[in-house]
Write a protein that holds these residues in place. Structure first.
Motif, short mmCIF file in Angstrom:
data_model
loop_
_atom_site.label_atom_id
_atom_site.label_comp_id
_atom_site.label_asym_id
_atom_site.label_seq_id
_atom_site.Cartn_x
_atom_site.Cartn_y
_atom_site.Cartn_z
N VAL A 30 -0.82 -70.51 0.08
CA VAL A 30 -2.00 -70.54 -0.47
C VAL A 30 -1.09 -69.51 -2.12
CG1 VAL A 30 -4.70 -69.53 -1.28
CG2 VAL A 30 -3.75 -70.54 0.44
N ASP A 31 -0.79 -69.89 -3.27
CA ASP A 31 -1.23 -68.86 -4.99
C ASP A 31 -2.07 -68.73 -4.73
OD1 ASP A 31 1.20 -69.97 -4.27
OD2 ASP A 31 1.70 -71.28 -5.86
N ALA A 32 -1.65 -66.67 -5.61
CA ALA A 32 -2.61 -65.65 -6.39
C ALA A 32 -3.26 -66.29 -7.21
CB ALA A 32 -2.09 -64.37 -6.01
N PRO A 33 -4.48 -66.42 -7.73
CA PRO A 33 -4.51 -67.24 -9.13
C PRO A 33 -4.40 -66.02 -10.31
CG PRO A 33 -6.80 -65.84 -7.85
CD PRO A 33 -5.39 -65.63 -7.50
N ASP A 34 -4.42 -66.63 -11.67
CA ASP A 34 -3.68 -65.75 -12.99
C ASP A 34 -4.87 -64.65 -12.35
OD1 ASP A 34 -2.00 -67.23 -13.30
OD2 ASP A 34 -2.85 -68.27 -14.91
N GLY A 35 -4.49 -62.98 -13.02
CA GLY A 35 -4.76 -62.02 -12.69
C GLY A 35 -4.80 -61.33 -11.83
N VAL A 36 -4.43 -61.66 -10.71
CA VAL A 36 -4.12 -60.44 -9.72
C VAL A 36 -3.90 -59.42 -9.94
CG1 VAL A 36 -3.73 -60.81 -6.53
CG2 VAL A 36 -4.79 -62.13 -8.12
N ILE A 37 -3.73 -58.55 -9.96
CA ILE A 37 -2.73 -57.52 -10.13
C ILE A 37 -2.39 -57.18 -8.64
CG2 ILE A 37 -4.34 -57.07 -12.30
CD1 ILE A 37 -5.30 -54.26 -10.97
N GLU A 38 -0.96 -55.72 -8.96
CA GLU A 38 -1.19 -54.75 -7.50
C GLU A 38 -1.99 -54.39 -7.29
OE1 GLU A 38 1.76 -55.91 -6.19
OE2 GLU A 38 2.43 -57.87 -7.11
N MET A 39 -2.09 -53.10 -6.10
CA MET A 39 -2.96 -52.58 -6.38
C MET A 39 -2.61 -50.83 -6.41
SD MET A 39 -4.79 -53.72 -3.54
CE MET A 39 -5.45 -52.52 -2.43
N SER A 40 -1.11 -50.95 -6.61
CA SER A 40 -1.00 -50.28 -7.47
C SER A 40 -1.63 -50.14 -8.99
CB SER A 40 0.58 -49.95 -8.26
OG SER A 40 1.17 -51.04 -8.14
N LYS A 41 -1.67 -50.81 -9.80
CA LYS A 41 -2.15 -51.15 -11.05
C LYS A 41 -3.93 -50.70 -11.34
CE LYS A 41 -2.42 -51.82 -15.22
NZ LYS A 41 -1.96 -51.19 -16.18
N ALA A 42 -3.73 -51.16 -9.68
CA ALA A 42 -5.44 -51.07 -9.55
C ALA A 42 -5.72 -49.77 -9.16
CB ALA A 42 -6.02 -52.08 -8.54
N GLN A 43 -4.89 -48.82 -8.65
CA GLN A 43 -5.35 -48.08 -7.94
C GLN A 43 -5.19 -46.62 -9.58
OE1 GLN A 43 -6.45 -45.63 -5.18
NE2 GLN A 43 -6.43 -44.42 -6.84
N GLU A 44 -4.15 -46.99 -11.02
CA GLU A 44 -4.17 -46.57 -11.93
C GLU A 44 -4.91 -46.64 -13.07
OE1 GLU A 44 -1.17 -46.88 -16.22
OE2 GLU A 44 -0.43 -48.76 -13.85
N LEU A 45 -5.86 -48.08 -12.63
CA LEU A 45 -7.44 -48.11 -13.59
C LEU A 45 -7.81 -47.70 -13.10
CD1 LEU A 45 -6.39 -51.69 -13.62
CD2 LEU A 45 -6.04 -50.37 -15.66
N ASN A 46 -8.16 -47.01 -11.79
CA ASN A 46 -9.13 -45.93 -11.07
C ASN A 46 -9.61 -44.94 -11.66
OD1 ASN A 46 -11.77 -46.52 -9.66
ND2 ASN A 46 -10.38 -44.85 -8.31
N ASN A 47 -7.66 -44.24 -11.44
CA ASN A 47 -7.54 -42.93 -12.21
C ASN A 47 -7.90 -42.71 -13.20
OD1 ASN A 47 -6.93 -42.63 -9.32
ND2 ASN A 47 -4.58 -42.84 -9.74
N ASN A 48 -7.40 -44.41 -14.72
CA ASN A 48 -7.80 -43.79 -15.87
C ASN A 48 -9.36 -43.29 -15.86
OD1 ASN A 48 -4.90 -44.11 -16.46
ND2 ASN A 48 -5.02 -45.81 -17.45
N TRP A 49 -10.34 -44.52 -15.14
CA TRP A 49 -11.54 -44.72 -15.36
C TRP A 49 -12.00 -42.96 -15.29
CZ3 TRP A 49 -16.48 -43.14 -13.71
CH2 TRP A 49 -17.25 -43.67 -14.07
N THR A 50 -11.74 -42.48 -14.07
CA THR A 50 -12.19 -40.95 -13.76
C THR A 50 -11.96 -40.46 -14.49
OG1 THR A 50 -11.51 -42.01 -11.00
CG2 THR A 50 -11.48 -39.30 -11.76
N GLU A 51 -10.36 -39.64 -15.05
CA GLU A 51 -10.43 -39.50 -16.15
C GLU A 51 -10.89 -39.78 -17.52
OE1 GLU A 51 -6.00 -38.00 -19.33
OE2 GLU A 51 -5.81 -38.98 -17.18
N TYR A 52 -11.24 -41.30 -17.90
CA TYR A 52 -11.56 -40.92 -19.57
C TYR A 52 -13.20 -41.49 -19.56
CZ TYR A 52 -6.88 -41.15 -20.27
OH TYR A 52 -4.92 -40.98 -21.22
N ARG A 53 -13.65 -41.65 -18.31
CA ARG A 53 -14.68 -41.97 -17.97
C ARG A 53 -16.18 -40.88 -17.39
NH1 ARG A 53 -13.03 -44.21 -22.49
NH2 ARG A 53 -13.22 -46.50 -22.67
N GLU A 54 -15.62 -40.68 -16.17
CA GLU A 54 -16.39 -40.24 -15.23
C GLU A 54 -17.36 -38.09 -15.85
OE1 GLU A 54 -15.64 -39.29 -10.76
OE2 GLU A 54 -14.46 -38.68 -11.51
N PRO A 55 -16.69 -38.05 -16.15
CA PRO A 55 -17.43 -36.29 -16.79
C PRO A 55 -18.09 -36.83 -18.02
CG PRO A 55 -14.99 -36.33 -17.04
CD PRO A 55 -14.85 -37.58 -17.33
#
Length: 168
Positions: free
Chosen positions: A34-59
């Motif tokens: 089963v091939d992954a659909p378009d748009g699937v990202i690496e776990m490290s990229k998801a962590q980076e996106l989450n960290n960016n949200w924490t830095e720029y939006r959480e406060p």
């Protein structure tokens, strides 16, 4: 000689029936790839996106929640696999009744507001809504619907997932 031909014919018929009616051991076959659909990202990229949200939006988001008397706002919403599967089936059924073809789903951010009860009052939520196009008549030679953009389909969105404030 006739008896021998009946015996051989009986063995052939028995072999054919055994082949078609006896269970086979399917566990020996390789599982499908089963091939992954378009748009699937690496776990490290998801962590980076989450960290960016924490830095720029959480406060900003949490300071707004604090004005409402809460320490933190929701950061995620979760639905079970069964809920999502059932919602996709429900949406496709309702869209067909309304004359639409579903082309995708959107996840929207929302806020419950003052009247949502103590547990959800003024917290962020997310809901899923189908998008699509009006179905074209299959018998026509030329589709006269010049507006080909996806639009919201008037189907009730999926909400009421479990929300939380922990990061990824």
């Amino acid at each position: 000689m006739k008896k021998l031909s009946y015996i051989i014919l009986g063995f052939i018929i028995g072999a054919v029936l055994t082949y078609y009616f006896c269970p086979r051991n399917i566990g020996d076959t390789e599982p499908p790839i089963v091939d992954a659909p378009d748009g699937v990202i690496e776990m490290s990229k998801a962590q980076e996106l989450n960290n960016n949200w924490t830095e720029y939006r959480e406060p900003a988001v949490d300071s707004a929640a604090q004005q409402q008397g809460r320490k933190k706002d929701n950061r995620w919403t979760e639905w079970s696999v069964d809920q999502i599967k059932r919602y996709v089936i429900y949406s496709e059924y309702e869209a067909k009744k309304l004359g639409y073809d579903i082309t995708g789903f959107r996840v929207y951010l929302g806020v419950y507001g003052d009247n949502a009860g103590k547990k959800k009052k003024n917290l962020t939520t997310m809901f899923i809504a189908p998008r699509g196009k009006k179905s074209h008549d299959k018998a026509g030679m030329i589709p006269f619907n010049l507006r080909e953009n996806d639009e919201n389909i008037p189907i009730r969105p999926l909400n009421d997932g479990e929300g939380g404030s922990g990061g990824y």
